[in-house]
Write a protein that holds these residues in place. Structure first.
Motif, PDB file in Angstrom:
ATOM      1  N   LEU A  11       0.824  -1.205   0.000  1.00 23.97           N
ATOM      2  CA  LEU A  11       0.000   0.000   0.000  1.00 23.97           C
ATOM      3  C   LEU A  11       0.859   1.257   0.000  1.00 23.97           C
ATOM      4  CD1 LEU A  11      -3.060   0.628   0.055  1.00 23.97           C
ATOM      5  CD2 LEU A  11      -2.827   0.991   2.515  1.00 23.97           C
ATOM      6  N   GLU A  12       2.011   1.192   0.654  1.00 30.36           N
ATOM      7  CA  GLU A  12       2.911   2.346   0.682  1.00 30.36           C
ATOM      8  C   GLU A  12       3.361   2.729  -0.730  1.00 30.36           C
ATOM      9  OE1 GLU A  12       3.591   4.286   3.104  1.00 30.36           O
ATOM     10  OE2 GLU A  12       2.692   3.141   4.732  1.00 30.36           O
ATOM     11  N   ALA A  36      -8.239  14.370  -8.122  1.00 26.71           N
ATOM     12  CA  ALA A  36      -7.200  13.383  -7.816  1.00 26.71           C
ATOM     13  C   ALA A  36      -7.299  12.920  -6.367  1.00 26.71           C
ATOM     14  CB  ALA A  36      -5.816  13.974  -8.094  1.00 26.71           C
ATOM     15  N   GLU A  37      -7.515  13.858  -5.456  1.00 25.53           N
ATOM     16  CA  GLU A  37      -7.618  13.509  -4.037  1.00 25.53           C
ATOM     17  C   GLU A  37      -8.800  12.580  -3.779  1.00 25.53           C
ATOM     18  OE1 GLU A  37      -8.981  16.273  -0.636  1.00 25.53           O
ATOM     19  OE2 GLU A  37      -6.790  16.374  -0.593  1.00 25.53           O
ATOM     20  N   ALA A  38      -9.944  12.899  -4.393  1.00 21.75           N
ATOM     21  CA  ALA A  38     -11.123  12.051  -4.226  1.00 21.75           C
ATOM     22  C   ALA A  38     -10.858  10.647  -4.770  1.00 21.75           C
ATOM     23  CB  ALA A  38     -12.327  12.673  -4.934  1.00 21.75           C
ATOM     24  N   GLY A  39     -10.276  10.573  -5.965  1.00 21.83           N
ATOM     25  CA  GLY A  39      -9.980   9.275  -6.564  1.00 21.83           C
ATOM     26  C   GLY A  39      -9.008   8.467  -5.727  1.00 21.83           C
ATOM     27  N   ARG A  71      -8.180   3.998  -2.562  1.00 23.58           N
ATOM     28  CA  ARG A  71      -7.365   3.455  -1.463  1.00 23.58           C
ATOM     29  C   ARG A  71      -8.246   2.704  -0.470  1.00 23.58           C
ATOM     30  NH1 ARG A  71      -3.676   7.779   1.308  1.00 23.58           N
ATOM     31  NH2 ARG A  71      -2.875   7.786  -0.834  1.00 23.58           N
ATOM     32  N   LYS A  72      -9.404   3.271  -0.188  1.00 26.27           N
ATOM     33  CA  LYS A  72     -10.334   2.626   0.743  1.00 26.27           C
ATOM     34  C   LYS A  72     -10.741   1.251   0.224  1.00 26.27           C
ATOM     35  CE  LYS A  72     -14.725   3.511   3.141  1.00 26.27           C
ATOM     36  NZ  LYS A  72     -15.862   4.458   3.284  1.00 26.27           N
ATOM     37  N   ARG A  73     -11.046   1.161  -1.067  1.00 22.93           N
ATOM     38  CA  ARG A  73     -11.408  -0.137  -1.659  1.00 22.93           C
ATOM     39  C   ARG A  73     -10.277  -1.149  -1.518  1.00 22.93           C
ATOM     40  NH1 ARG A  73     -13.469   0.468  -7.706  1.00 22.93           N
ATOM     41  NH2 ARG A  73     -13.335  -1.810  -7.578  1.00 22.93           N
ATOM     42  N   ARG A  74      -9.063  -0.699  -1.832  1.00 26.43           N
ATOM     43  CA  ARG A  74      -7.926  -1.625  -1.784  1.00 26.43           C
ATOM     44  C   ARG A  74      -7.632  -2.064  -0.358  1.00 26.43           C
ATOM     45  NH1 ARG A  74      -6.727  -5.400  -4.420  1.00 26.43           N
ATOM     46  NH2 ARG A  74      -6.872  -4.149  -6.339  1.00 26.43           N
ATOM     47  N   ILE A  75      -7.764  -1.164   0.606  1.00 26.96           N
ATOM     48  CA  ILE A  75      -7.535  -1.535   2.007  1.00 26.96           C
ATOM     49  C   ILE A  75      -8.518  -2.614   2.441  1.00 26.96           C
ATOM     50  CG2 ILE A  75      -7.716  -0.724   4.394  1.00 26.96           C
ATOM     51  CD1 ILE A  75      -6.596   1.977   3.411  1.00 26.96           C
TER      52      ILE A  75
END
Length: 269
Positions: free
Chosen positions: A98-99, A247-250, A255-259
């Motif tokens: 994730l990093e 970009a921030e929203a995307g 990121r939330k989905r991947r987490i």
């Protein structure tokens, strides 16, 4: 790879960002001018350009059209900037740390914001005469940036469901507080159901509302950009803010989905 504690920490950061979305800057509050007022102030040519933008977004959802990006180029870029090198397809990217996704996303956002700022200033210099160039450019940049963010997180923008998700990210970036909360609720199905594709497509029944919201905010910002020379300042600021917000929203929503997916994988082990 990340452990559960690390993933939950990153999830808390995303959730804190979601709460921060309840506050709007004055610049954004001003953008909530009812479209009926804006409609009277906006020249016909600008209205036509924005109407074309709405049509293009509809076309993008169906086929991707002219906005689909170079998948292989993005894969190579991710391989070059990740500690995980066994990347042969977009589906492999979900395995990178994730990093790495965060670093790649931040770098992409900075690059696109700089480009949007320069573009807004250069087209704003000519006022009304160069505004016609800027409108399709900034839409294309927004969609391509979101597609690149999708790939960075291991999701394929060639899939129709992802294009719907991308348009939802676009809507989120320009929505008011109530709109943002509604979108977050809709997108929660991506983490809690096995029928995400069907749910997202069914949510598209009111897809025109997405574009009306975007049109309202997009139109008034471009209105100020019509002033020759002074339009440089408005153009640079407006384009920078729009791409930064998109970009921030995307980044945060992907990121939330991947987490959540990484947490589910750990639970299965």
């Amino acid at each position: 790879m990340e452990n559960l504690e690390q993933l939950e920490k990153h999830l808390q950061e995303v959730q804190a960002w979601e709460k921060d979305q309840k506050d709007l800057w004055f610049w954004e509050k001003l953008g909530r001018i009812p479209f009926k007022i804006l409609d009277k102030m906006t020249p016909a040519f600008l209205q036509n350009k924005i109407a074309l933008l709405v049509d293009e977004l509809g076309s993008y959802i169906q086929s991707g059209g002219q906005y689909l990006i170079n998948e292989q180029a993005m894969l190579q870029k991710i391989r070059n900037n990740s500690s995980f090198h066994k990347i042969f397809a977009i589906s492999d990217i979900g395995q990178i740390p994730l990093e790495d996704m965060i670093a790649l996303s931040d770098k992409l956002q900075n690059e696109r914001v700089k480009l949007a700022t320069v573009q807004g200033a250069s087209t704003g210099f000519g006022g009304i005469f160069t505004l016609a160039i800027d409108i399709p450019f900034i839409l294309g940049m927004a969609l391509k940036t979101l597609q690149e963010i999708a790939i960075i997180h291991g999701y394929n923008p060639n899939d129709k469901m992802e294009r719907i998700f991308i348009v939802k990210c676009l809507q989120f970036s320009s929505a008011d507080i109530v709109g943002k909360e509604a979108i977050l609720k809709e997108l929660s199905s991506m983490h809690t159901t096995n029928h995400a594709a069907e749910d997202m497509i069914s949510q598209l029944q009111g897809w025109q509302e997405v574009f009306f919201t975007y049109r309202d905010q997009f139109g008034w910002k471009k209105l100020f950009q019509m002033i020759p020379v002074a339009g440089m300042i408005f153009g640079a600021y407006a384009n920078k803010g729009m791409i930064q917000d998109v970009a921030e929203a995307g980044i945060m929503l992907y990121r939330k989905r991947r987490i959540y997916e990484k947490i589910n994988e750990l639970d299965k082990q």
